[in-house]
Structures are given as structure tokens and as C-alpha cells.
Design a protein around this motif. Structure first.
Motif, PDB file in Angstrom:
ATOM      1  N   SER A 177      19.361  -5.358  44.215  1.00 30.52           N
ATOM      2  CA  SER A 177      19.250  -5.315  45.674  1.00 30.52           C
ATOM      3  C   SER A 177      17.926  -4.717  46.141  1.00 30.52           C
ATOM      4  CB  SER A 177      20.429  -4.530  46.261  1.00 30.52           C
ATOM      5  OG  SER A 177      20.622  -3.319  45.559  1.00 30.52           O
ATOM      6  N   LYS A 178      17.117  -4.229  45.215  1.00 38.06           N
ATOM      7  CA  LYS A 178      15.739  -3.837  45.506  1.00 38.06           C
ATOM      8  C   LYS A 178      14.967  -3.911  44.200  1.00 38.06           C
ATOM      9  CE  LYS A 178      16.253   1.190  44.913  1.00 38.06           C
ATOM     10  NZ  LYS A 178      16.068   2.502  45.576  1.00 38.06           N
ATOM     11  N   THR A 179      13.659  -3.728  44.266  1.00 37.29           N
ATOM     12  CA  THR A 179      12.839  -3.834  43.059  1.00 37.29           C
ATOM     13  C   THR A 179      13.381  -2.899  41.976  1.00 37.29           C
ATOM     14  OG1 THR A 179      10.891  -4.351  44.376  1.00 37.29           O
ATOM     15  CG2 THR A 179      10.515  -3.619  42.115  1.00 37.29           C
ATOM     16  N   THR A 180      13.630  -3.454  40.812  1.00 36.41           N
ATOM     17  CA  THR A 180      14.204  -2.680  39.705  1.00 36.41           C
ATOM     18  C   THR A 180      13.228  -1.600  39.252  1.00 36.41           C
ATOM     19  OG1 THR A 180      15.508  -4.565  38.973  1.00 36.41           O
ATOM     20  CG2 THR A 180      15.101  -2.832  37.346  1.00 36.41           C
ATOM     21  N   GLN A 181      13.737  -0.402  39.099  1.00 36.77           N
ATOM     22  CA  GLN A 181      12.932   0.738  38.665  1.00 36.77           C
ATOM     23  C   GLN A 181      13.128   0.968  37.176  1.00 36.77           C
ATOM     24  OE1 GLN A 181      10.979   2.409  41.156  1.00 36.77           O
ATOM     25  NE2 GLN A 181      11.703   0.582  42.237  1.00 36.77           N
ATOM     26  N   ILE A 182      12.060   1.338  36.458  1.00 35.12           N
ATOM     27  CA  ILE A 182      12.208   1.717  35.051  1.00 35.12           C
ATOM     28  C   ILE A 182      11.794   3.175  34.880  1.00 35.12           C
ATOM     29  CG2 ILE A 182      11.816  -0.655  34.285  1.00 35.12           C
ATOM     30  CD1 ILE A 182       9.113   0.239  33.192  1.00 35.12           C
ATOM     31  N   TYR A 183      12.481   3.873  34.009  1.00 35.29           N
ATOM     32  CA  TYR A 183      12.267   5.301  33.802  1.00 35.29           C
ATOM     33  C   TYR A 183      12.298   5.618  32.312  1.00 35.29           C
ATOM     34  CZ  TYR A 183      13.895   5.551  38.671  1.00 35.29           C
ATOM     35  OH  TYR A 183      14.055   5.357  40.032  1.00 35.29           O
ATOM     36  N   PRO A 225      13.848  -0.635  19.082  1.00 32.93           N
ATOM     37  CA  PRO A 225      13.605  -0.581  20.529  1.00 32.93           C
ATOM     38  C   PRO A 225      14.931  -0.553  21.282  1.00 32.93           C
ATOM     39  CG  PRO A 225      12.211  -2.239  19.504  1.00 32.93           C
ATOM     40  CD  PRO A 225      13.175  -1.785  18.444  1.00 32.93           C
ATOM     41  N   SER A 226      15.050   0.370  22.230  1.00 32.55           N
ATOM     42  CA  SER A 226      16.351   0.630  22.853  1.00 32.55           C
ATOM     43  C   SER A 226      16.189   0.842  24.349  1.00 32.55           C
ATOM     44  CB  SER A 226      16.993   1.879  22.232  1.00 32.55           C
ATOM     45  OG  SER A 226      17.088   1.753  20.822  1.00 32.55           O
ATOM     46  N   VAL A 227      17.040   0.171  25.128  1.00 29.46           N
ATOM     47  CA  VAL A 227      17.025   0.354  26.573  1.00 29.46           C
ATOM     48  C   VAL A 227      18.450   0.488  27.082  1.00 29.46           C
ATOM     49  CG1 VAL A 227      14.859  -0.917  26.899  1.00 29.46           C
ATOM     50  CG2 VAL A 227      17.042  -2.127  27.063  1.00 29.46           C
ATOM     51  N   LEU A 228      18.582   1.149  28.213  1.00 29.97           N
ATOM     52  CA  LEU A 228      19.871   1.296  28.886  1.00 29.97           C
ATOM     53  C   LEU A 228      19.699   0.775  30.308  1.00 29.97           C
ATOM     54  CD1 LEU A 228      22.357   4.235  28.686  1.00 29.97           C
ATOM     55  CD2 LEU A 228      21.727   3.314  30.927  1.00 29.97           C
ATOM     56  N   TYR A 248      16.411   2.373  31.753  1.00 30.47           N
ATOM     57  CA  TYR A 248      15.898   3.567  31.071  1.00 30.47           C
ATOM     58  C   TYR A 248      15.480   3.209  29.643  1.00 30.47           C
ATOM     59  CZ  TYR A 248      18.056   6.062  34.938  1.00 30.47           C
ATOM     60  OH  TYR A 248      18.384   6.506  36.196  1.00 30.47           O
ATOM     61  N   TYR A 249      14.434   3.868  29.194  1.00 28.42           N
ATOM     62  CA  TYR A 249      13.970   3.676  27.817  1.00 28.42           C
ATOM     63  C   TYR A 249      13.456   5.012  27.307  1.00 28.42           C
ATOM     64  CZ  TYR A 249       9.176   4.025  29.484  1.00 28.42           C
ATOM     65  OH  TYR A 249       8.016   4.496  30.032  1.00 28.42           O
ATOM     66  N   ASN A 250      13.374   5.132  25.992  1.00 29.29           N
ATOM     67  CA  ASN A 250      12.754   6.307  25.396  1.00 29.29           C
ATOM     68  C   ASN A 250      12.590   6.118  23.902  1.00 29.29           C
ATOM     69  OD1 ASN A 250      11.780   9.118  25.588  1.00 29.29           O
ATOM     70  ND2 ASN A 250      13.486   9.524  24.233  1.00 29.29           N
ATOM     71  N   GLY A 251      11.437   6.513  23.389  1.00 27.52           N
ATOM     72  CA  GLY A 251      11.243   6.543  21.944  1.00 27.52           C
ATOM     73  C   GLY A 251      11.624   7.920  21.426  1.00 27.52           C
ATOM     74  N   ASP A 252      12.216   7.969  20.239  1.00 31.41           N
ATOM     75  CA  ASP A 252      12.654   9.267  19.725  1.00 31.41           C
ATOM     76  C   ASP A 252      11.616   9.919  18.818  1.00 31.41           C
ATOM     77  OD1 ASP A 252      12.770   7.767  17.429  1.00 31.41           O
ATOM     78  OD2 ASP A 252      14.892   8.085  17.042  1.00 31.41           O
ATOM     79  N   GLY A 253      10.418   9.332  18.747  1.00 25.39           N
ATOM     80  CA  GLY A 253       9.350   9.953  17.970  1.00 25.39           C
ATOM     81  C   GLY A 253       9.342   9.580  16.509  1.00 25.39           C
ATOM     82  N   SER A 254      10.327   8.752  16.090  1.00 21.90           N
ATOM     83  CA  SER A 254      10.382   8.429  14.667  1.00 21.90           C
ATOM     84  C   SER A 254       9.262   7.464  14.264  1.00 21.90           C
ATOM     85  CB  SER A 254      11.750   7.840  14.308  1.00 21.90           C
ATOM     86  OG  SER A 254      12.037   6.731  15.130  1.00 21.90           O
ATOM     87  N   THR A 255       8.792   6.660  15.218  1.00 16.30           N
ATOM     88  CA  THR A 255       7.601   5.844  14.972  1.00 16.30           C
ATOM     89  C   THR A 255       6.771   5.818  16.240  1.00 16.30           C
ATOM     90  OG1 THR A 255       8.490   3.727  15.743  1.00 16.30           O
ATOM     91  CG2 THR A 255       8.890   4.291  13.436  1.00 16.30           C
TER      92      THR A 255
END
Length: 268
Positions: free
Chosen positions: A158-164, A179-182, A126-133
Motif C-alpha cells: 500500500s506504499k513503497t516497500t521499505q527494506i531494513y 542469503p536470508s530475508v524476512l 528485513y535482511y542481515n548477514g551474520d558475519g560468517s562470510t
């Protein structure tokens, strides 16, 4: 590009990577430990059979995080950790995110494991920008995409990694311009994922470390060139900047849009 640059260029400055092993603090009221999603799952059942310990998500998150941190430190990176064990104190998610921001890290990777119905499996990022830049969302997406490629190449998922993109995750939104990911490394409620997660081999594969190193280096070079408006004349530098990662090129396009000196796609 050509070969006018050096074979491998040094990092422009020491890179700081903040690793957050999900959960592992006391809950908000301070009267119970937050173990995450691993309790009463097939993962915990198998762990008890194999090790005699009722392991939880918080245990797995920490095991992977410490592996990632060790490899990065051996490569000369500065590694900051939200925890190195269970913490006997409360620390809300927004406070954890604020610590990342205050530390001025180059990137945050928060490591978790998933829980759902037994049929769900595989890695999700998971990723997301918070709008600060304007660039944070693109940078985070780039990291998520490249990590997914690295995890799949290693055979960890165990299967193709999904990003959201998920705008609801406080750990990603509270880190300012970083830059931040979970990463949800697996599903602890799926028997095959749970079996794999209990092996050292899988945990090493899940460390996705090569892409993480490569991308932090690239980001530092791009930022330094942009901030200093430095002429970029080496073919080797062009090769780094204009990589095969389309998201990186998009990010660079935004960065260079208002540069005082540019010619075509290159700063001059």
C-alpha cells in the motif's frame, strides 16, 4: 553485452529455496499455539465477518507461502517448507534457522505479517548477514531490494516497500552463509491492509515470485563461475553477471577481488 549467448540459459543446477511460513508452531512450553500477531486485530475481525473464521497471522503467512511454493515447484525449483499446516510441536526460532542451514538451501525467505498502531501500513523486508562470510549481507540486501521492487511493481504494498537491516532477527542470523530475508507483507492492524490481505488477488501479488526466480538463477551462475574460476566469455553471461542491480555488482566485485585471473571487471 551482445547476442552471442543463448536466448535463455538453463539454471546451472537445481535451485533450492527454503520458505518459512512464520509462526504456526507450539510455544516454547508446548501448551499453546503461536498464532503470531493476528489475534484481536482488525484483520481477524474482518476475516470472521467474511469467512466465519478467526484467521491470524499464521494463517496468512501459510497461505502466501503455499502460493509461492506452488509457483516455484511448477517452474522446476526444489522447495523446502518449514511447515504446511499448524504444527503440534515446539520449534524455537534458532532451531528453524538451523534447519535451513542444514538443508543447504540457496536462499531463505521467511514470510510474516506485521502488527502496530492502526496508522502503520505497507510491506517491509528485513535482511542481515551474520558475519560468517563477507558476501552474505550483500546477497541478502540484494534479495531484499529486488523483492521490494517486484512487490511494488505488482501493486501488492500500500506504499513503497521499505527494506531494513536488522541484526536482531534470529531467523536470519542462524542460517550460516545462506542469503536470508524476512518479509512482513502487510500490517494486520491497518484496516486497508487487512482488507487487501483477505483477497486472493493480493496474496498472489504478494508472492514476489518473478524476482525470486531470477535472482536465485543469477546467484547460482555467479557462484559457479567464481568457485570454478571458469572463463566467462559469452556476452550473454556478462549480461547476467553485470546486471542493473548495483548490489549484485558490489557482491561480484568482492567475489572477484582475489580471483587468480581477472581483467578489468571481467573474469578472463
Amino acid at each position: 553485452g551482445g547476442n552471442s549467448g543463448t536466448a535463455s540459459s538453463p539454471v546451472l543446477r537445481k535451485t533450492t529455496i527454503y520458505l518459512d511460513a512464520g509462526h504456526g508452531f507450539l510455544n516454547a512450553s508446548g501448551d499453546a499455539m503461536d498464532y503470531g500477531s493476528g489475534k484481536d486485530t482488525i484483520y481477524q475481525q474482518l476475516a470472521e465477518e467474511l469467512t466465519g473464521q478467526k484467521l491470524t497471522e499464521a494463517d496468512l503467512n501459510l497461505a502466501i507461502t503455499l502460493k509461492v511454493g506452488r509457483i516455484l515447484e511448477e517452474k522446476g525449483y526444489t522447495v523446502l517448507l518449514s511447515r504446511t499446516d499448524y504444527m503440534q510441536k515446539s520449534l524455537p526460532i534458532n532451531a528453524r534457522a538451523a534447519m535451513v542451514k542444514e538443508a543447504g538451501a540457496d536462499v531463505l525467505v521467511s514470510i510474516h505479517a506485521n502488527s502496530a498502531n492502526p496508522a502503520a501500513y505497507g510491506t517491509r523486508i528485513y535482511y542481515n548477514g551474520d558475519g560468517s562470510t563477507y558476501s552474505k549481507a550483500l546477497e541478502s540486501q540484494m534479495f531484499a531490494s529486488a523483492m521490494a521492487q517486484a512487490i511494488d511493481a505488482a501493486g501488492a504494498s500500500s506504499k513503497t516497500t521499505q527494506i531494513y537491516s536488522n541484526p536482531e532477527l534470529a531467523m536470519l542470523n542462524g542460517t550460516g552463509n545462506i542469503p536470508s530475508v524476512l518479509v512482513e507483507t502487510c500490517f494486520l492492524t491497518n484496516e486497508n491492509d487487512a482488507k487487501a490481505a483477505l483477497t486472493e488477488e493480493w496474496q498472489e501479488k504478494a508472492a514476489f515470485i518473478d524476482k525470486l526466480r531470477e535472482l536465485t538463477d543469477r546467484l547460482n551462475r555467479c557462484r559457479a563461475a567464481y568457485e570454478a574460476h571458469t572463463p566467462l566469455v559469452s556476452d550473454e553471461i556478462y549480461d547476467i553477471l553485470f546486471s542493473d542491480l548495483q548490489t549484485l555488482e558490489s557482491w561480484l566485485g568482492l567475489r572477484m577481488k582475489n580471483s587468480p585471473t581477472k581483467k578489468g571487471n571481467h573474469l578472463v
